[in-house]
Enzyme design. Structure first.
Site, mmCIF file in Angstrom:
data_model
loop_
_atom_site.group_PDB
_atom_site.id
_atom_site.type_symbol
_atom_site.label_atom_id
_atom_site.label_comp_id
_atom_site.label_asym_id
_atom_site.label_seq_id
_atom_site.Cartn_x
_atom_site.Cartn_y
_atom_site.Cartn_z
ATOM 1 N N ASN A 124 0.858 -1.181 0.000
ATOM 2 C CA ASN A 124 0.000 0.000 0.000
ATOM 3 C C ASN A 124 0.897 1.234 0.000
ATOM 4 O O ASN A 124 1.517 1.550 1.010
ATOM 5 C CB ASN A 124 -0.888 -0.025 1.262
ATOM 6 N N LYS A 184 -0.040 4.234 -0.261
ATOM 7 C CA LYS A 184 -0.731 5.398 0.318
ATOM 8 C C LYS A 184 -0.540 6.630 -0.591
ATOM 9 O O LYS A 184 -0.501 6.478 -1.809
ATOM 10 C CB LYS A 184 -0.230 5.668 1.738
ATOM 11 N N HIS A 196 -9.487 0.926 4.846
ATOM 12 C CA HIS A 196 -8.218 1.114 5.559
ATOM 13 C C HIS A 196 -8.459 2.046 6.748
ATOM 14 O O HIS A 196 -9.275 2.968 6.665
ATOM 15 C CB HIS A 196 -7.167 1.705 4.609
ATOM 16 N N GLU A 198 -6.891 4.446 7.846
ATOM 17 C CA GLU A 198 -6.680 5.871 7.563
ATOM 18 C C GLU A 198 -7.908 6.462 6.874
ATOM 19 O O GLU A 198 -8.254 7.629 7.089
ATOM 20 C CB GLU A 198 -5.405 6.047 6.723
ATOM 21 N N GLU A 230 -5.287 -5.202 10.569
ATOM 22 C CA GLU A 230 -4.272 -4.171 10.767
ATOM 23 C C GLU A 230 -4.553 -3.410 12.062
ATOM 24 O O GLU A 230 -5.392 -2.488 12.070
ATOM 25 C CB GLU A 230 -4.293 -3.178 9.606
ATOM 26 N N GLY A 246 2.577 2.016 10.651
ATOM 27 C CA GLY A 246 3.546 3.100 10.500
ATOM 28 C C GLY A 246 4.282 3.470 11.780
ATOM 29 O O GLY A 246 4.946 4.509 11.834
ATOM 30 N N SER A 304 3.493 -2.436 10.263
ATOM 31 C CA SER A 304 4.946 -2.463 10.500
ATOM 32 C C SER A 304 5.590 -3.793 10.129
ATOM 33 O O SER A 304 6.516 -4.256 10.805
ATOM 34 C CB SER A 304 5.256 -2.079 11.949
HETATM 35 C C1 PEP Z 1 -0.733 0.011 6.043
HETATM 36 O O1 PEP Z 1 -0.896 1.212 5.939
HETATM 37 O O2 PEP Z 1 -1.565 -0.744 5.549
HETATM 38 C C2 PEP Z 1 0.439 -0.482 6.750
HETATM 39 C C3 PEP Z 1 0.419 -1.711 7.158
HETATM 40 O O3 PEP Z 1 1.474 0.406 6.954
HETATM 41 P P1 PEP Z 1 2.924 0.068 7.564
HETATM 42 O O4 PEP Z 1 3.396 -1.229 6.956
HETATM 43 O O5 PEP Z 1 3.781 1.233 7.181
HETATM 44 O O6 PEP Z 1 2.744 -0.064 9.039
#
Ligand code: PEP
Length: 249
Positions: free
Chosen positions: A9, A11, A93, A95, A163, A169, A209
């Site tokens: 992703n 973003k 997601h 976000e 998630e 992040g 992460s």
């Molecule tokens: C995400 O935004 O779906 C995600 C898992 O981000 P990150 O791997 O940077 O934590």
């Protein structure tokens, strides 16, 4: 057997120059065992799909509207993502749930639209840190799962991404036991709703992460069928290392 999936992703990151990363990824992984997917910003979908033509790399969107067309300035319909060369779309997601107040009902409607357009929906769910601290993780996850999936959801067309919001992040991840607990719970909940056999078809991704250094131990967990990767998907070498760990799992 569920085919494993490494999904990136990007973003709101990347411009045309970033396509060099996918060219490198494709060159390094011409025939991965796992499915390989990158979801760039909408501005790059068509160009990335063109760059990926004939390769194992699939391209996805990061959101879609529930309608097929109309007066929705700034939105993109699932059929338009498909038309641009996407095969998948990330939906719900955290976000988007936070920045755009997306509800489970909206995610469910978008999932229906995505599947109707011939896209695989990657439906995201996850608890906040406060919810985990309050001992509410499984209740939150269960409610999001049930609310975000339509009754017609089918594992070949819908992927679930767990998630934890606090792990996205941040460089922090749940313990392996915590990931296992949620993924086992999700499989059980899917079996209650769709039946045991149908539940086995859904791929359950972990996201939050994931990086080359922790991918192998996460992929060793039963019921983890791959990862949704944010930051580490921006660099071909890092995402490729995660893909290799998944291939080896
Ligand atoms: C995400 O935004 O779906 C995600 C898992 O981000 P990150 O791997 O940077 O934590």
């Amino acid at each position: 057997m569920r085919r494993k999936l490494a999904a990136g992703n990007w973003k709101m990151n990347g411009t045309a120059a970033s396509l060099a990363e996918v060219t490198a990824l494709i060159a390094a992984h011409p025939a991965p065992r796992s499915e390989m997917l990158i979801c760039p910003p909408a501005t790059l979908i068509a160009a990335m799909a063109q760059a990926a033509a004939g390769s194992a790399l699939q391209v996805g969107g990061q959101d879609c509207h529930a309608n097929t067309s109309g007066a929705h300035t700034g939105d993109i319909a699932a059929v338009q993502l498909k038309d641009a060369g996407a095969s998948h779309v990330i939906l719900g997601h955290s976000e988007r749930r936070a920045d755009h107040n997306e509800t489970d009902a909206e995610v469910r409607a978008k999932t229906l639209a995505a599947v109707a357009a011939g896209l695989t929906a990657v439906v995201c769910i996850g608890e906040t840190e406060a919810e985990r601290d309050a001992g509410a993780t499984l209740k939150v996850i269960g409610d999001q799962l049930m609310g975000s999936l339509p009754d017609t959801a089918y594992g070949k067309e819908v992927v679930i991404a767990y998630e934890p919001v606090w792990a996205i992040g941040t460089g922090r991840t749940p313990t392996l036991e915590q990931i296992a607990e949620v993924h086992d719970f999700l499989r059980d909940e899917l079996a209650i709703r769709f039946g045991t056999a149908a539940a086995e078809d859904f791929r359950l991704l972990y996201g939050g992460s994931v990086k080359p250094s922790n991918a192998t131990e996460i992929f060793a967990i039963a019921n983890v069928d791959g990862a949704l990767v944010g930051g580490a998907s921006l660099k071909a070498a890092d995402f490729g290392a995660i893909l290799s760990a998944l291939d080896a799992s």
